[in-house]
Design a protein around this motif. Sequence first.
Motif, mmCIF file in Angstrom:
data_model
loop_
_atom_site.group_PDB
_atom_site.id
_atom_site.type_symbol
_atom_site.label_atom_id
_atom_site.label_comp_id
_atom_site.label_asym_id
_atom_site.label_seq_id
_atom_site.Cartn_x
_atom_site.Cartn_y
_atom_site.Cartn_z
ATOM 1 N N LEU A 4 0.830 -1.201 0.000
ATOM 2 C CA LEU A 4 0.000 0.000 0.000
ATOM 3 C C LEU A 4 0.868 1.256 0.000
ATOM 4 O O LEU A 4 0.609 2.195 -0.760
ATOM 5 C CB LEU A 4 -0.934 0.003 1.214
ATOM 6 C CG LEU A 4 -1.862 1.207 1.353
ATOM 7 C CD1 LEU A 4 -2.828 1.256 0.174
ATOM 8 C CD2 LEU A 4 -2.615 1.140 2.651
ATOM 9 N N LEU A 5 1.908 1.276 0.795
ATOM 10 C CA LEU A 5 2.808 2.433 0.837
ATOM 11 C C LEU A 5 3.570 2.602 -0.479
ATOM 12 O O LEU A 5 3.740 3.722 -0.964
ATOM 13 C CB LEU A 5 3.783 2.302 2.002
ATOM 14 C CG LEU A 5 3.174 2.448 3.391
ATOM 15 C CD1 LEU A 5 4.227 2.178 4.458
ATOM 16 C CD2 LEU A 5 2.581 3.818 3.566
ATOM 17 N N GLY A 7 2.547 1.579 -3.443
ATOM 18 C CA GLY A 7 1.568 2.035 -4.424
ATOM 19 C C GLY A 7 1.224 3.503 -4.272
ATOM 20 O O GLY A 7 1.120 4.235 -5.245
ATOM 21 N N LEU A 8 1.066 3.941 -3.032
ATOM 22 C CA LEU A 8 0.765 5.345 -2.768
ATOM 23 C C LEU A 8 1.916 6.245 -3.201
ATOM 24 O O LEU A 8 1.700 7.290 -3.822
ATOM 25 C CB LEU A 8 0.463 5.547 -1.286
ATOM 26 C CG LEU A 8 0.081 6.951 -0.860
ATOM 27 C CD1 LEU A 8 -1.205 7.378 -1.558
ATOM 28 C CD2 LEU A 8 -0.090 7.016 0.641
ATOM 29 N N LEU A 11 1.934 6.465 -7.076
ATOM 30 C CA LEU A 11 0.887 7.343 -7.586
ATOM 31 C C LEU A 11 1.197 8.809 -7.330
ATOM 32 O O LEU A 11 0.957 9.665 -8.179
ATOM 33 C CB LEU A 11 -0.455 6.978 -6.951
ATOM 34 C CG LEU A 11 -1.097 5.698 -7.436
ATOM 35 C CD1 LEU A 11 -2.351 5.400 -6.618
ATOM 36 C CD2 LEU A 11 -1.437 5.793 -8.905
ATOM 37 N N THR A 12 1.721 9.100 -6.161
ATOM 38 C CA THR A 12 2.035 10.483 -5.807
ATOM 39 C C THR A 12 3.150 11.039 -6.679
ATOM 40 O O THR A 12 3.067 12.159 -7.174
ATOM 41 C CB THR A 12 2.436 10.576 -4.321
ATOM 42 O OG1 THR A 12 1.384 10.037 -3.532
ATOM 43 C CG2 THR A 12 2.700 12.003 -3.913
#
Length: 52
Positions: A4-5, A7-8, A11-12
């Motif tokens: 999750l980290l 992926g975040l 995206l950022t």
Amino acid sequence: MKFLLIGLAALTLSSCNTLIGMGRDTAHGYRWTKDKIQGASQKQDSYGAPVY
């Protein structure tokens, strides 16, 4: 949680260039429309790399 980290972060970081491109496209569209309305002559715009 680790995925999750990652992926975040992906995206950022990838959206930065997208926002710069959208800003350039919007500004170019505004200038083009303004020139067409005012009857200004055609001029060449060159898009280069962003300068930070």
